[in-house]
Design an enzyme around this catalytic site. Sequence first.
Site: not given
Ligand code: NVA
Ligand code: CP
Length: 307
Positions: A129, A224
Amino acid sequence: MKHFIDIADTSADEFIYLLDLADRLKAQHKSGRQHNNLNGKTLAMIFAKSSTRTRISFEVGMKQLGGHAIYLNTQDIQLGRGESVADTAQVLSRFVDAIMIRTFAHQDVLDLAECGSIPVINGLTDLMHPCQALADLMTVREHKGGLRGLKLAYLGDGNNVANSLLQACARVGMDVAVAAPSGYTCDPACIADAKKQAARQGSSVLLTDDPVVAARNADVLYTDTWVSMGQEDEKQARIAVFNAYQVNAAIMAAAKPDAIFLHCLPAYRGLEVTSEVIDGPASVVFDEAENRLHAQKAVLLHLLTGG
Ligand code: NVA
Ligand code: CP
């Protein structure tokens, strides 16, 4: 820099350049000055997963730069019915100027970049990310006045957010510690990249299963969700595995007294973080969310205009 997919492809200087540009764009926006550098440009935004921040910040960001964004849910476009990533890449390259994609398989993002002729931005995969990591370090710098020599501790799942954060911290000379249960630490390639960068920068990378060791003397605590998108079936098992990694007042006490708390959001209070911490004075999570907008505008400008 042709794409923004993996922090490993961004040099330390480029990363700092993007942070500086993001700060300037934020200041310009706050002072009410308009920016029209992306006049006439279109961003296609492909989403195979849910999103609040990424979707809104990219769409608003394009608008603020004078351009335009199109939201494409994979359930609505032919990609969701079996059209190939390669064909989708070539078709979109004829219509739009850049693609942002949020999906499951990281390889799909690499294929999109390989088969298309326009910049591709990773809006989150199962592996990484990077946009989040850029906004995170922008936020740390705003609150701490610098980055080099600071210690960031990430507690919990060594997931997509942790992988990119690890790579980003190492690049800017921060000491980074990840505390995750055995079997849930970061991706080996991301760890290797971070260690290589940290050696260059004279900083450290620590991987441990002990949350207190990681949090000790940290300037920044980060966590997270324990259940990322696509892992919903594992929810109960994951809550049991990560229980000891919650960021609460006791773990904050191991960090420096002026430590700040970050979370990419969405957050699940009572699981990875207590309300006391995320809604308390150390938390900067909404500044962090806001900075997605400016950090991504920097990425868009850099990729689309070289600026
Ligand atoms: N680790 C989380 C981040 C969401 C922004 C996911 O992948 O769902
Ligand atoms: N942190 C983040 O990427 O949030 P969303 O899943 O809401 O885009």
